[in-house]
Scaffold this motif. Structure first.
Motif, PDB file in Angstrom:
ATOM      1  N   LEU A   1       1.045  -1.179   0.086  1.00 18.75           N
ATOM      2  CA  LEU A   1      -0.213   0.079  -0.099  1.00 18.75           C
ATOM      3  C   LEU A   1       1.050   1.410  -0.001  1.00 18.75           C
ATOM      4  CD1 LEU A   1      -2.998  -0.995   2.292  1.00 18.75           C
ATOM      5  CD2 LEU A   1      -2.813  -0.931  -0.255  1.00 18.75           C
ATOM      6  N   ARG A   2       2.010   1.065   0.525  1.00 20.02           N
ATOM      7  CA  ARG A   2       2.823   2.156   0.842  1.00 20.02           C
ATOM      8  C   ARG A   2       3.429   2.431  -0.760  1.00 20.02           C
ATOM      9  NH1 ARG A   2       5.903   0.601   4.928  1.00 20.02           N
ATOM     10  NH2 ARG A   2       4.454   1.585   6.458  1.00 20.02           N
ATOM     11  N   ALA A   3       3.757   1.273  -1.405  1.00 19.26           N
ATOM     12  CA  ALA A   3       4.394   1.386  -2.758  1.00 19.26           C
ATOM     13  C   ALA A   3       3.311   1.886  -3.773  1.00 19.26           C
ATOM     14  CB  ALA A   3       4.927   0.032  -3.062  1.00 19.26           C
ATOM     15  N   LEU A   4       1.936   1.649  -3.500  1.00 17.13           N
ATOM     16  CA  LEU A   4       1.195   2.063  -4.558  1.00 17.13           C
ATOM     17  C   LEU A   4       0.897   3.671  -4.321  1.00 17.13           C
ATOM     18  CD1 LEU A   4      -1.076   1.041  -6.193  1.00 17.13           C
ATOM     19  CD2 LEU A   4      -2.624   1.143  -4.293  1.00 17.13           C
ATOM     20  N   GLU A   5       1.440   4.165  -3.371  1.00 18.90           N
ATOM     21  CA  GLU A   5       1.166   5.551  -2.947  1.00 18.90           C
ATOM     22  C   GLU A   5       2.473   6.209  -3.643  1.00 18.90           C
ATOM     23  OE1 GLU A   5       1.221   9.051   0.376  1.00 18.90           O
ATOM     24  OE2 GLU A   5       0.892   6.719   0.877  1.00 18.90           O
ATOM     25  N   ASP A   6       3.497   5.540  -3.323  1.00 22.84           N
ATOM     26  CA  ASP A   6       4.866   6.166  -3.886  1.00 22.84           C
ATOM     27  C   ASP A   6       5.163   6.088  -5.339  1.00 22.84           C
ATOM     28  OD1 ASP A   6       6.849   5.159  -1.069  1.00 22.84           O
ATOM     29  OD2 ASP A   6       5.625   7.032  -1.394  1.00 22.84           O
ATOM     30  N   MET A   7       4.661   4.756  -6.015  1.00 20.23           N
ATOM     31  CA  MET A   7       4.712   4.541  -7.206  1.00 20.23           C
ATOM     32  C   MET A   7       3.756   5.230  -8.189  1.00 20.23           C
ATOM     33  SD  MET A   7       6.297   0.867  -7.526  1.00 20.23           S
ATOM     34  CE  MET A   7       5.964   0.537  -9.498  1.00 20.23           C
ATOM     35  N   ARG A   8       2.594   5.180  -7.686  1.00 23.03           N
ATOM     36  CA  ARG A   8       1.340   5.583  -8.504  1.00 23.03           C
ATOM     37  C   ARG A   8       0.533   6.700  -8.071  1.00 23.03           C
ATOM     38  NH1 ARG A   8       1.599   4.233 -13.084  1.00 23.03           N
ATOM     39  NH2 ARG A   8      -0.798   3.744 -13.340  1.00 23.03           N
ATOM     40  N   GLY A   9       0.818   7.348  -7.029  1.00 20.95           N
ATOM     41  CA  GLY A   9       0.393   8.531  -6.187  1.00 20.95           C
ATOM     42  C   GLY A   9      -1.011   7.976  -5.915  1.00 20.95           C
ATOM     43  N   VAL A  10      -1.214   6.982  -5.770  1.00 23.98           N
ATOM     44  CA  VAL A  10      -2.695   6.624  -5.221  1.00 23.98           C
ATOM     45  C   VAL A  10      -2.629   6.077  -3.617  1.00 23.98           C
ATOM     46  CG1 VAL A  10      -4.337   4.576  -5.281  1.00 23.98           C
ATOM     47  CG2 VAL A  10      -2.978   5.523  -7.252  1.00 23.98           C
TER      48      VAL A  10
ATOM     49  N   THR B   1      12.982   0.799   0.830  1.00 26.17           N
ATOM     50  CA  THR B   1      13.645   1.435  -0.165  1.00 26.17           C
ATOM     51  C   THR B   1      13.996   0.700  -1.250  1.00 26.17           C
ATOM     52  OG1 THR B   1      14.232   2.966   1.491  1.00 26.17           O
ATOM     53  CG2 THR B   1      14.889   3.534  -0.838  1.00 26.17           C
ATOM     54  N   LYS B   2      14.921  -0.433  -0.572  1.00 28.89           N
ATOM     55  CA  LYS B   2      15.608  -1.355  -2.035  1.00 28.89           C
ATOM     56  C   LYS B   2      14.454  -2.033  -2.611  1.00 28.89           C
ATOM     57  CE  LYS B   2      18.970  -4.959  -1.340  1.00 28.89           C
ATOM     58  NZ  LYS B   2      19.078  -6.092  -0.351  1.00 28.89           N
ATOM     59  N   TRP B   3      13.396  -2.359  -1.898  1.00 26.60           N
ATOM     60  CA  TRP B   3      12.401  -3.215  -2.391  1.00 26.60           C
ATOM     61  C   TRP B   3      11.466  -2.239  -3.450  1.00 26.60           C
ATOM     62  CZ3 TRP B   3       6.960  -2.763  -1.669  1.00 26.60           C
ATOM     63  CH2 TRP B   3       6.104  -3.751  -2.244  1.00 26.60           C
ATOM     64  N   LEU B   4      11.533  -1.147  -3.305  1.00 21.90           N
ATOM     65  CA  LEU B   4      10.481  -0.284  -3.860  1.00 21.90           C
ATOM     66  C   LEU B   4      11.460  -0.217  -5.377  1.00 21.90           C
ATOM     67  CD1 LEU B   4       8.098   1.620  -4.344  1.00 21.90           C
ATOM     68  CD2 LEU B   4       9.424   3.511  -3.322  1.00 21.90           C
ATOM     69  N   ALA B   5      12.813   0.136  -5.387  1.00 22.77           N
ATOM     70  CA  ALA B   5      13.697   0.351  -6.383  1.00 22.77           C
ATOM     71  C   ALA B   5      13.672  -0.949  -7.172  1.00 22.77           C
ATOM     72  CB  ALA B   5      15.061   0.385  -5.982  1.00 22.77           C
ATOM     73  N   HIS B   6      13.633  -2.107  -6.485  1.00 15.59           N
ATOM     74  CA  HIS B   6      13.107  -3.407  -7.184  1.00 15.59           C
ATOM     75  C   HIS B   6      11.914  -3.244  -7.998  1.00 15.59           C
ATOM     76  CE1 HIS B   6      12.572  -7.513  -8.145  1.00 15.59           C
ATOM     77  NE2 HIS B   6      11.643  -7.497  -7.755  1.00 15.59           N
ATOM     78  N   LEU B   7      10.730  -3.081  -7.629  1.00  8.96           N
ATOM     79  CA  LEU B   7       9.591  -3.025  -8.008  1.00  8.96           C
ATOM     80  C   LEU B   7       9.572  -2.068  -9.228  1.00  8.96           C
ATOM     81  CD1 LEU B   7       6.260  -2.547  -5.854  1.00  8.96           C
ATOM     82  CD2 LEU B   7       7.035  -4.316  -7.350  1.00  8.96           C
ATOM     83  N   LYS B   8       9.974  -1.015  -9.120  1.00  9.74           N
ATOM     84  CA  LYS B   8      10.347   0.124 -10.340  1.00  9.74           C
ATOM     85  C   LYS B   8      10.998  -0.402 -11.489  1.00  9.74           C
ATOM     86  CE  LYS B   8       9.618   4.308  -7.713  1.00  9.74           C
ATOM     87  NZ  LYS B   8      10.222   5.388  -7.052  1.00  9.74           N
ATOM     88  N   SER B   9      12.213  -1.093 -11.252  1.00  5.39           N
ATOM     89  CA  SER B   9      12.882  -1.606 -12.197  1.00  5.39           C
ATOM     90  C   SER B   9      12.024  -2.742 -13.029  1.00  5.39           C
ATOM     91  CB  SER B   9      14.312  -2.285 -11.617  1.00  5.39           C
ATOM     92  OG  SER B   9      14.140  -3.441 -10.961  1.00  5.39           O
ATOM     93  N   ARG B  10      11.486  -3.660 -12.059  1.00  8.27           N
ATOM     94  CA  ARG B  10      10.606  -4.692 -12.706  1.00  8.27           C
ATOM     95  C   ARG B  10       9.664  -4.358 -13.797  1.00  8.27           C
ATOM     96  NH1 ARG B  10       7.878  -9.017  -8.599  1.00  8.27           N
ATOM     97  NH2 ARG B  10       6.139  -8.897 -10.020  1.00  8.27           N
ATOM     98  N   ARG B  11       9.233  -3.135 -13.565  1.00  6.13           N
ATOM     99  CA  ARG B  11       8.064  -2.699 -14.705  1.00  6.13           C
ATOM    100  C   ARG B  11       8.724  -2.059 -15.755  1.00  6.13           C
ATOM    101  NH1 ARG B  11       3.919   1.612 -12.130  1.00  6.13           N
ATOM    102  NH2 ARG B  11       5.631   2.757 -12.842  1.00  6.13           N
ATOM    103  N   ASN B  12       9.901  -1.870 -15.819  1.00  5.94           N
ATOM    104  CA  ASN B  12      10.559  -1.416 -17.295  1.00  5.94           C
ATOM    105  C   ASN B  12      11.151  -2.478 -18.046  1.00  5.94           C
ATOM    106  OD1 ASN B  12       9.867   1.244 -15.777  1.00  5.94           O
ATOM    107  ND2 ASN B  12      11.993   1.337 -14.841  1.00  5.94           N
TER     108      ASN B  12
END
Lengths: 217, 219
Positions: free
Chosen positions: A165-174, A206-217
């Motif tokens: 849920l935290r990542a949803l906010e950071d990545m998607r602004g939701v 932070t590490k996990w969020l970076a990983h999520l972002k990289s997975r999407r690209n």
């Protein structure tokens, strides 16, 4: 003599952590093997030929796959520090809520795997909010944890919500989990993350969020 | 105090059939209530507000939802005869794994087979054959998925038998030709009264699907 326990997991997977938390809460010793999901080991393919996924628990050489199946196995094999209620009806309820979360989890991933420039899917957001509302009102109610005064398998099954849920906010602004609209669930996240076993066994955000972002690209 | 058991169900549902078989295996008396899924009853909406789905078991006023959860509940409460799950934790895990596989893979692909056309249907057929091949491989030489006796995985899968004619017809293949071991296993299961008396006739299910396709404009 206690038979050896091995866990094949991945530091980025919420399913993996469910098993870690259950084992740790019960004080079960195990060897952890980190899998590279882009280069799966022969051991993983041998132990889970059907789905080829982690987590896989191996107990005395015998493999068990699927996190929820593993959790039930752990509960039955190491009954100390019980994670499921004794009453059959309460158990059925716990299993219902666990399945509910797993079925809905797939909707959440839709939101994550949209392209970054795409506006967040409105319908998916509505569905997530509805899901969280049901969780708060019907599953959690006024209890501290889904399991009551102590955490149980339902809490463990929903643990992934904390980071996601935290990542949803950071990545998607939701932002969906507000203390003003979902006070009890919001409190649950805070309480859950404070539990020592959980705190000590969560991936670095932070590490996990970076990983999520990289997975999407 | 006598137990009050009510089952809200829909006759063609393979999920509902699982519960009916479990209740029959345990010799449990219950009241069966047929639901019209296009006009759901107040009772169903009140007792299963989250999903509004059948099957729904109501035991002494308390609702239990989700077919495999209901089956496990029945097994735990009425544990005096006909165990549906093994007692050994590893075997139970094995049974849960395969029942979960059936749940996640078998229904969806079967539905795609009769509800789609053209390329989508071709892809569904390919997927269907792969999934059933995996199941047949898991069955192997055993008389049942559970080993020597009928068990949880058998229960979760056998109810699809009543839909085999639908799959064969729309997929244009023969289950017996493609999956002889599965068909032999089904025939073995059908020797059990609880199953033979529960599973609807394949032709009736086929007619039901034809009606469904008409209603949803899927022809």
């Amino acid at each position: 003599m206690e038979e050896k326990v091995k866990l094949l997991g991945c530091w980025t997977s919420g399913y993996s952590y469910r098993v870690i938390w259950a084992l740790k809460l019960k004080g079960v010793e195990y060897d952890y093997i980190e899998e590279d999901l882009r280069n799966k080991s022969d051991m993983l393919l041998q132990f889970n030929p059907v789905h080829k996924k982690i987590p896989v628990l191996v107990h005395g050489g015998k493999p068990i796959a699927e996190s929820l199946v593993i959790l039930e196995y752990i509960e039955e094999t190491w009954p100390e520090s019980p994670l499921l209620p004794k009453d059959s009806y309460e158990r059925a309820l716990a299993r219902f809520w666990i399945k509910f979360g797993d079925d809905k989890g797939r909707t959440l991933s839709v939101l994550f795997f949209q392209a970054p420039e795409e506006k967040p899917d409105e319908n998916a957001i509505k569905e997530v909010v509805e899901f969280l509302k049901i969780l708060e009102e019907k599953a959690l109610g006024d209890k501290k944890y889904f399991g009551g005064n102590n955490i149980g398998l339902v809490d463990i099954a929903y643990g992934w919500l904390c980071h996601w849920l935290r990542a949803l906010e950071d990545m998607r602004g939701v932002k969906v989990l507000e203390p003003s609209t979902l006070p009890r669930l919001h409190a649950w996240v805070e309480n859950f993350e404070q539990i020592p076993v959980i705190q000590e066994n969560l991936p670095d955000y932070t590490k996990w969020l970076a990983h999520l972002k990289s997975r999407r690209n | 105090m006598a137990d009050e058991v009510v089952l809200l169900d829909f006759w063609p549902s393979m999920f509902g059939m699982r519960v009916r078989i479990a209740l029959a295996e345990k010799g449990i008396k219950y009241q069966y209530k047929e639901e019209d899924l296009r006009h759901k009853s107040e009772l169903l909406l009140k007792m299963n507000p989250v999903h509004k789905q059948i099957p729904l078991l109501i035991h002494n006023g308390k609702p239990v939802c989700e077919s495999l959860i209901i089956v496990q509940y029945i097994d735990e409460v009425w544990n005096h005869k006909s165990p549906l799950l093994p007692s050994d934790p590893y075997q139970r895990a094995h049974a849960r794994f395969w029942a979960d596989f059936v749940d996640r893979k078998v229904y969806g692909v079967g539905r795609k087979l009769w509800a789609t056309k053209g390329e989508e249907q071709e892809a569904a057929k390919k997927e269907f054959l792969e999934i059933y091949k995996t199941l047949e491989s898991e069955l192997g030489e055993k008389p049942y998925f559970g080993g020597e006796t009928f068990g949880f995985v058998d229960l979760s899968f056998v109810t699809f038998y009543s839909w085999f004619y639908v799959y064969e017809n729309f997929g244009k293949f023969s289950m017996e030709a493609e999956f002889p071991q599965i068909v032999a296993w089904v025939k073995r299961c059908m020797q059990k009264e609880s199953i033979a008396n529960t599973l609807p006739d394949q032709k009736k299910i086929y007619e039901f699907v034809l009606e469904l396709k008409k209603i949803f404009g899927l022809e």
